[in-house]
Design a protein around this motif. Structure first.
Motif, PDB file in Angstrom:
ATOM      1  N   GLN A  18       2.192  35.344  15.658  1.00 42.68           N
ATOM      2  CA  GLN A  18       1.799  35.278  14.288  1.00 42.68           C
ATOM      3  C   GLN A  18       1.889  33.995  13.713  1.00 42.68           C
ATOM      4  N   MET A  19       0.716  33.708  12.943  1.00 42.87           N
ATOM      5  CA  MET A  19       0.654  32.227  12.157  1.00 42.87           C
ATOM      6  C   MET A  19       0.257  32.745  11.022  1.00 42.87           C
ATOM      7  N   GLU A  20       1.060  32.055   9.944  1.00 47.42           N
ATOM      8  CA  GLU A  20       0.941  31.929   8.637  1.00 47.42           C
ATOM      9  C   GLU A  20       0.526  30.786   8.084  1.00 47.42           C
ATOM     10  N   CYS A  21      -0.497  30.942   6.961  1.00 40.21           N
ATOM     11  CA  CYS A  21      -1.093  29.873   6.392  1.00 40.21           C
ATOM     12  C   CYS A  21      -0.056  29.372   5.145  1.00 40.21           C
ATOM     13  N   GLY A  22       0.227  28.082   5.381  1.00 40.86           N
ATOM     14  CA  GLY A  22       0.840  27.455   4.362  1.00 40.86           C
ATOM     15  C   GLY A  22       0.324  27.248   3.164  1.00 40.86           C
ATOM     16  N   ILE A  23      -0.789  27.623   2.727  1.00 40.47           N
ATOM     17  CA  ILE A  23      -1.599  27.175   1.635  1.00 40.47           C
ATOM     18  C   ILE A  23      -1.640  28.553   1.031  1.00 40.47           C
ATOM     19  N   CYS A  24      -2.178  29.629   1.425  1.00 43.25           N
ATOM     20  CA  CYS A  24      -2.487  30.846   0.713  1.00 43.25           C
ATOM     21  C   CYS A  24      -1.515  32.262   1.399  1.00 43.25           C
TER      22      CYS A  24
END
Length: 71
Positions: A18-24
């Motif tokens: 799973q990948m998480e956006c570092g912005i939102c």
């Protein structure tokens, strides 16, 4: 390896990561795909189209980091 150490390194992503956006903080889950971009469930982050961007904030793929360090 922490998630931040993987920031922007697409080639080190496993099929089920799973990948998480570092912005939102939007999470891309390959098991769910992305209905906004019409990405089918089961699609790994590593094989997303080059022009795919965060469906929530439009961030580039390089702004995503792998969740957890289960390795």
């Amino acid at each position: 390896m922490s998630a931040f150490e993987n920031f922007g390194k697409r080639e080190t992503v496993s099929d089920d990561d799973q990948m998480e956006c570092g912005i939102c903080w939007h999470v891309y889950d390959p098991a769910e795909g992305d209905p906004v971009w019409q990405i089918a469930p089961g699609t790994s982050f590593a094989v997303l189209p080059e022009d795919w961007r965060c469906p929530n904030c439009d961030a580039l793929q390089s702004k995503f980091m792998r969740l957890g360090d289960g390795r």
